[in-house]
Design an enzyme around this catalytic site. Structure first.
Site, PDB file in Angstrom:
ATOM      1  N   CYS A 255      29.320  51.599  62.111  1.00 20.68           N
ATOM      2  CA  CYS A 255      30.550  51.287  61.371  1.00 20.68           C
ATOM      3  C   CYS A 255      30.995  49.863  61.711  1.00 20.68           C
ATOM      4  O   CYS A 255      31.023  48.996  60.854  1.00 20.68           O
ATOM      5  CB  CYS A 255      31.627  52.307  61.699  1.00 20.68           C
ATOM      6  SG  CYS A 255      31.215  53.966  61.137  1.00 20.68           S
TER       7      CYS A 255
ATOM      8  N   ASN B  33      38.252  50.972  67.855  1.00 16.97           N
ATOM      9  CA  ASN B  33      37.684  49.701  67.425  1.00 16.97           C
ATOM     10  C   ASN B  33      38.514  48.515  67.891  1.00 16.97           C
ATOM     11  O   ASN B  33      37.972  47.483  68.313  1.00 16.97           O
ATOM     12  CB  ASN B  33      37.548  49.674  65.900  1.00 16.97           C
ATOM     13  CG  ASN B  33      36.687  50.795  65.352  1.00 16.97           C
ATOM     14  OD1 ASN B  33      37.024  51.385  64.329  1.00 16.97           O
ATOM     15  ND2 ASN B  33      35.588  51.117  66.018  1.00 16.97           N
TER      16      ASN B  33
ATOM     17  N   ARG C 284      29.178  61.965  52.651  1.00 16.22           N
ATOM     18  CA  ARG C 284      28.629  62.416  53.936  1.00 16.22           C
ATOM     19  C   ARG C 284      29.419  63.587  54.499  1.00 16.22           C
ATOM     20  O   ARG C 284      28.847  64.553  55.000  1.00 16.22           O
ATOM     21  CB  ARG C 284      28.615  61.250  54.940  1.00 16.22           C
ATOM     22  CG  ARG C 284      28.005  61.614  56.294  1.00 16.22           C
ATOM     23  CD  ARG C 284      27.978  60.403  57.219  1.00 16.22           C
ATOM     24  NE  ARG C 284      29.321  59.973  57.594  1.00 16.22           N
ATOM     25  CZ  ARG C 284      30.015  60.476  58.602  1.00 16.22           C
ATOM     26  NH1 ARG C 284      29.518  61.458  59.333  1.00 16.22           N
ATOM     27  NH2 ARG C 284      31.221  60.011  58.890  1.00 16.22           N
TER      28      ARG C 284
ATOM     29  N   ALA D 107      36.075  63.973  61.206  1.00 14.59           N
ATOM     30  CA  ALA D 107      35.063  64.348  60.213  1.00 14.59           C
ATOM     31  C   ALA D 107      33.685  63.955  60.714  1.00 14.59           C
ATOM     32  O   ALA D 107      33.432  62.779  60.984  1.00 14.59           O
ATOM     33  CB  ALA D 107      35.357  63.658  58.881  1.00 14.59           C
TER      34      ALA D 107
ATOM     35  N   ARG E 190      32.093  47.931  58.406  1.00 13.55           N
ATOM     36  CA  ARG E 190      31.896  48.345  57.012  1.00 13.55           C
ATOM     37  C   ARG E 190      32.825  49.473  56.611  1.00 13.55           C
ATOM     38  O   ARG E 190      33.185  49.625  55.445  1.00 13.55           O
ATOM     39  CB  ARG E 190      30.448  48.769  56.778  1.00 13.55           C
ATOM     40  CG  ARG E 190      30.049  50.015  57.541  1.00 13.55           C
ATOM     41  CD  ARG E 190      28.679  50.554  57.168  1.00 13.55           C
ATOM     42  NE  ARG E 190      28.382  51.753  57.939  1.00 13.55           N
ATOM     43  CZ  ARG E 190      28.759  52.978  57.606  1.00 13.55           C
ATOM     44  NH1 ARG E 190      29.458  53.176  56.499  1.00 13.55           N
ATOM     45  NH2 ARG E 190      28.457  54.015  58.363  1.00 13.55           N
ATOM     46  N   SER E 191      33.216  50.324  57.589  1.00 14.52           N
ATOM     47  CA  SER E 191      33.970  51.537  57.292  1.00 14.52           C
ATOM     48  C   SER E 191      34.826  51.897  58.489  1.00 14.52           C
ATOM     49  O   SER E 191      34.370  51.781  59.629  1.00 14.52           O
ATOM     50  CB  SER E 191      32.987  52.671  56.974  1.00 14.52           C
ATOM     51  OG  SER E 191      33.660  53.892  56.774  1.00 14.52           O
ATOM     52  N   CYS E 192      36.056  52.342  58.225  1.00 18.20           N
ATOM     53  CA  CYS E 192      36.957  52.644  59.340  1.00 18.20           C
ATOM     54  C   CYS E 192      37.844  53.843  59.041  1.00 18.20           C
ATOM     55  O   CYS E 192      38.628  53.830  58.086  1.00 18.20           O
ATOM     56  CB  CYS E 192      37.833  51.436  59.655  1.00 18.20           C
ATOM     57  SG  CYS E 192      38.900  51.675  61.080  1.00 18.20           S
ATOM     58  N   ASP E 193      37.711  54.872  59.862  1.00 22.18           N
ATOM     59  CA  ASP E 193      38.626  56.015  59.892  1.00 22.18           C
ATOM     60  C   ASP E 193      39.865  55.524  60.641  1.00 22.18           C
ATOM     61  O   ASP E 193      39.894  55.476  61.868  1.00 22.18           O
ATOM     62  CB  ASP E 193      37.936  57.170  60.617  1.00 22.18           C
ATOM     63  CG  ASP E 193      38.841  58.375  60.857  1.00 22.18           C
ATOM     64  OD1 ASP E 193      40.067  58.248  60.721  1.00 22.18           O
ATOM     65  OD2 ASP E 193      38.312  59.439  61.214  1.00 22.18           O
TER      66      ASP E 193
ATOM     67  N   ILE F 154      42.007  56.846  55.186  1.00 24.50           N
ATOM     68  CA  ILE F 154      42.630  57.984  55.864  1.00 24.50           C
ATOM     69  C   ILE F 154      42.090  59.239  55.191  1.00 24.50           C
ATOM     70  O   ILE F 154      42.190  59.381  53.968  1.00 24.50           O
ATOM     71  CB  ILE F 154      44.169  57.938  55.741  1.00 24.50           C
ATOM     72  CG1 ILE F 154      44.731  56.685  56.417  1.00 24.50           C
ATOM     73  CG2 ILE F 154      44.797  59.194  56.343  1.00 24.50           C
ATOM     74  CD1 ILE F 154      46.225  56.464  56.178  1.00 24.50           C
TER      75      ILE F 154
END
Length: 283
Positions: A160, A191, A22, A282, A180-183, A222
């Site tokens: 997310c 979060n 993405r 991003a 599901r996804s974590c920056d 990261i």
């Protein structure tokens, strides 16, 4: 704070490089992270190894609970986090379902408050959960989920942190949140705040004591352009003790949250921190 730093160090030490399709940016990635937050003893998980701004995260949570679908609505309550995804995400800009500037589509709170059923009517997941918990009912399905694959093309971003499962044991309320996804450098701070505040707030308006909030992350990463700041700056700093979160006791119902509650009804005390770190974001 310790578990946050341990996760960051684990990603640095054990992470595998994966290219994110993405964003087009490489991510140092690990799978599965379990965090927990002691809401009962008000150990607020605000990051102390860099200056963190909790009110925007609270405002975003309020927008989700109200079912907002526009970045303009979020800006009006003090949160700018949706500006980029609503207005700079090229895939969404090219999507014929986008309704114009600031439109987010059917994401997050829209699903939580207005999930479309097969007959065209809508289900308010959050209201069902609040009503049950207020009556002392836990049907083992006190769940609010934003994850609706059938409508992904109708929104600017898949959720997310996508599901919140409340559990009642006696008069103590617990929360398990799934992501599901974590920056990790940027998103996890938000979060953590939201998991903690959601349990504290729902416990307050349903008349229960808060217990622990459990936070389960699948893909923790990261970004390549964040790694140096995390490894060489943030992870070199010693954390301070956890602060506390104080919620306006006049907040007593879901209707209050929908109508007058603002980020200023949430106050943090005892917060000590290091200098800010500006991590790249991003889109």
């Amino acid at each position: 704070m310790k578990q946050y730093l341990q996760l960051c160090q684990r990603i640095v030490d054990e992470g595998v490089w994966v290219k994110n399709e993405r964003t087009g940016i490489n991510c140092l990635t690990v799978i599965n992270a379990d965090l927990e937050y002691d809401v009962a003893n008000n150990q607020f998980p605000l990051i102390t190894t860099r200056k963190s701004y909790y009110k925007s995260a609270i405002a975003e949570l309020l927008g989700y609970l109200r079912g907002y679908n526009s970045a303009a609505q979020f800006r009006d309550i003090g949160c700018k986090t949706w500006d980029a995804n609503a207005n700079e995400n090229q895939a969404w800009l090219n999507n014929p379902n986008r309704k114009g500037e600031d439109d987010m589509g059917r994401v997050y709170g829209v699903q939580g408050r207005s999930w479309q059923k097969p007959d065209g009517s809508h289900l308010d997941q959050l209201k069902k959960v609040i009503n049950n918990l207020s009556k002392g009912i836990d049907d083992r399905g006190e769940i609010v989920t934003f994850y609706n694959p059938g409508e992904f093309e109708l929104g600017c971003l898949r959720p997310c942190m996508h599901t919140h499962n409340f559990s009642l044991l006696g008069d103590t309320l617990y929360l398990t949140s799934y992501q599901r996804s974590c920056d990790v450098p940027l998103g996890l701070n938000f979060n953590q705040i939201q998991c903690f505040a959601l349990l504290a707030l729902v416990a307050q308006i349903t008349g229960h004591k808060p217990g622990k909030a459990y936070h389960k992350i699948v893909n923790a990463h990261i970004y390549e352009n964040q790694l140096e700041l995390m490894r060489d700056v943030q992870l070199k700093r010693e954390p301070f003790p956890s602060p506390q979160l104080h919620i306006n006791p006049e907040i007593k119902s879901l209707e209050d949250i929908e109508t007058w509650v603002s980020k200023d009804d949430f106050i943090v005390s005892g917060y000590q921190c290091h200098d800010p770190i500006k991590y790249p974001f991003a889109v």
